[in-house]
Scaffold this motif. Sequence first.
Motif, short mmCIF file in Angstrom:
data_model
loop_
_atom_site.label_atom_id
_atom_site.label_comp_id
_atom_site.label_asym_id
_atom_site.label_seq_id
_atom_site.Cartn_x
_atom_site.Cartn_y
_atom_site.Cartn_z
N THR A 1 12.69 9.05 9.30
CA THR A 1 13.52 8.17 8.88
C THR A 1 13.20 6.59 9.67
N LYS B 1 15.30 2.26 1.27
CA LYS B 1 15.88 3.68 1.28
C LYS B 1 15.46 4.22 0.58
N THR C 1 22.84 9.74 11.32
CA THR C 1 24.24 8.70 11.31
C THR C 1 24.06 7.95 12.01
N GLU D 1 21.68 5.46 10.33
CA GLU D 1 22.60 4.88 9.06
C GLU D 1 23.27 3.55 9.56
N SER E 1 29.23 0.43 2.90
CA SER E 1 27.18 0.93 4.46
C SER E 1 27.38 2.00 3.31
N GLN F 1 24.64 3.39 0.63
CA GLN F 1 23.40 5.12 -0.18
C GLN F 1 24.25 5.60 -0.22
#
Length: 204
Positions: free
Chosen positions: A69, A94, A129, A132, A157, A161
Motif C-alpha cells: 500500500t 486505489k 488506517t 488511508e 474519505s 474508499q
Amino acid sequence: MNAPLKLTDRKRQAIVDAAIAEFRATGFEATSMDKIAATAGVSKRTVYNHFPSKDELFAQILHELWSSTAAMPPPPYDPARPLRDQLHQLLNNKMDMLQDGYFLDLARVAIAEAIHSPARAQEMVARLTEKEEAITTWLRAAQADGQLTRADPVLASQMLQGNLKTFAFWPQVTLNQPPLDAETQRKVVDATVEMFLSYANATA
C-alpha cells in the motif's frame, strides 16, 4: 530491468508465499512450520533460518501488506487541475491496489487473523488506517481551496474508499470472488466520483 533474485531471496519469498497459502487454508493457529516448509519445498531448518518463529513469519506478511500500500501514495492535491480529473486519478490508483491479486491474498490472511486474534493484527490495522489518512489529507486540501463546500473530509474519505471496497475488495476477500474486469472497475470509479461530487457540492 530488475536483477534476478538470489537463491536465498527466492527461498525466503517461497516461504512467505507458502505461509500465505497455508494460513488462508487452515488459519494461523492450525498451520505448522513443517507444513509451511513442505509447501515451500524447503527444509524446516531453512524456514527457521529466515523466520525464527511463526509470529515473525506472520509479521513479515503484515509488513508486505503495508509495503504494497505504501508503494502507491496518492498524488498531492493540485489546485490547477479540475477536481473531477483528480478524483478519477485518486480512485483509479486505489482501485489498482485493491484489485491486485497479491495484495488480496495478503489481506485475506491478515483480516482472518485479525478476527481470531485482534492483538496480533493491531499494528496492521493501525498502519493501514494511517495509509488511508492520505486521502483525507487530499480532501482537506481540496476543501481549503474552496472546491468542497460541505463535505467533512474524514466522512468523505470513508465514503469514497468504502464505496470502492463494497465492490472491489470485500467480495474478493470474504467471498473469494474474482477481481473486477476493467469495464466494471471503470463504472464503479465513475459512479463513485459523480455521487461524491453531488454530495459534496463540489466545483468540478
